[in-house]
Scaffold this active site. Structure first.
Site: not given
Length: 427
Positions: A124, A292
């Site tokens: 990323c 999450d």
């Protein structure tokens, strides 16, 4: 200009606007953080310990948005490591969404019947501290291999039910435009693939990546859909707005997936402002995610009830297309479960009692005589594989269903019965 003050070594304006320059000059160690945040020696040491476990990478662009004197700055909290990442929560898992478990081949997750997730890179431009894939993003030992991508594409070819392919990672837009096109072209050549989606955070953390060259390439492979990841109004800048405009002007539908994060956006007013900024930039608020259960991010998590509270403040209080769907991505690979405030209060065969966003309670009269003949007269239903091979609740609802109940795997009563039958059989 704030950026030039922080990066005095920039000799040309074009350097700042070059996404490759942004990648080459990412902040990746605690020693490089001094100009972005006032940190004590102890804080720097603690941050470095977190970096040693979960790598840090911050683009100069995103770093320039940090409020140096505010330890609760929402930009800072998303990009600068926190020693709390090293605390293992009771619910933490390495792979909470069971992506690896639902993977028929490396880099591919096939959970839903008609769509797959294809991870094309583990890199990323920035490593978000709340990332659900912290276990692999930035790990040099888990690089996406060409051979794995080829195997994944062959798998997609061999499964005609797959009509939707989501490219993710990492972030697909850190790949060169030519490399990304090679992957997109091969997926687009598969006859049964109708839609290609791309998940990227570059419009937020490195908007310089949205170049004319990239957009021109994407336009060749419509329908292309892009989901990006704005979490806070502070992430909107002139640069990010220009990046979104380029994509929207190219006819690419844009959605946004926001993660609900403690201390960053767990406020109805912040989420509403964010939604309004998104739609004014032609981006549809798509999902509001419950954080999450990934290892190292428990300090970001809120109760599910906070998300429901925010939905109460959005539904009816702003345009319907500005309201995201609040979802919990179920642990163990259960998929995205929508969670809404309860607007249906009661129901009989003749009336359904509902409440609206103001708390007004009303009655909806059900039709006196209703019999669905769709399954017997509809050509679409007759040709649907789902009708002939029902899954989930369809096994009960389907008119031809023979089942009267669905029993979860591991049911104790069923286990006891099996043990009893085995004993009788042995005797």
């Amino acid at each position: 200009m704030k950026q030039k003050l922080l990066f005095a070594n920039i000799t040309e304006e074009s350097n700042w606007s070059d996404w490759r320059w942004q990648l080459r000059n990412r902040i990746m160690s605690s020693d490089e953080l001094d100009q972005y945040a006032n940190l004590s020696v102890y804080e720097k040491a603690s941050i470095q310990k977190a970096i040693d476990v979960f790598p840090m990478a911050i683009t100069p662009y995103y770093a320039s948005l940090i409020n140096k004197d505010d330890s609760t700055c929402p930009i800072r909290m998303q990009c600068i490591p926190n020693p709390k990442e090293l605390i293992k929560g009771s619910g933490d898992m390495d792979d909470p969404l069971h992506e690896d478990g639902d993977s028929p081949c490396p880099g591919l997750t096939h959970r839903y019947p008609d769509r797959v997730l294809l991870l094309v890179t583990n890199e990323c431009s920035m490593y978000c501290r709340h990332c659900t894939r912290k276990r692999k993003v930035g790990d040099n030992e888990k690089v996406s291999k060409d051979s794995d991508i080829i195997k994944a594409i062959e798998y997609i070819k061999a499964h005609p039910d797959i009509r939707d392919v989501l490219l993710s990672g990492g972030d697909p837009f850190v790949l060169s435009t030519n490399r990304l096109e090679q992957i997109i072209r091969r997926v687009r050549e598969i006859p049964h693939v109708q839609v290609i989606r791309i998940g990227t955070r570059t419009p937020v953390v490195m908007p310089q990546r949205i170049t004319d060259h990239l957009v021109k390439m994407l336009k060749k492979y419509h329908p292309i859909w892009i989901n990006t990841h704005f979490n806070h109004p502070r992430e909107f800048t002139e640069e990010s707005a220009r990046a979104l405009a380029k994509l929207a002007d190219a006819g690419i539908p844009l959605g946004n997936q926001t993660v609900l994060l403690k201390g960053i956006n767990d406020c109805a007013f912040i989420i509403k402002k964010l939604a309004h900024l998104l739609v004014s930039n032609r981006v549809r608020p798509y999902y509001l995610y419950q954080c999450d259960l990934s290892r190292g991010i428990e300090h970001f998590r809120t109760p599910v009830s906070k998300g429901v509270e925010i939905m109460e403040a959005l539904i009816g209080h702003t345009s319907g297309f500005a309201v995201p769907t609040f979802v919990v991505d179920a642990p163990g690979g259960g998929g995205k479960i929508p969670v809404l405030p309860n607007y249906q209060l009661s129901s009989t065969s003749t009336k359904t009692v509902l409440r609206n966003y103001e708390g007004v309670i009303c009655i909806y009269e059900e039709p006196a005589n209703y019999n669905s003949s769709c399954s017997s007269t509809c050509n679409v239903c007759k040709g649907s594989s789902a009708l002939h091979d029902p899954i989930g609740l369809q096994k009960l609802i389907n008119p031809n269903a023979k089942m009267v109940s669905l029993i979860p795997e591991g049911n104790r009563r069923k286990k006891r019965l099996k043990i009893y039958k085995d004993i009788l059989h042995d005797n």
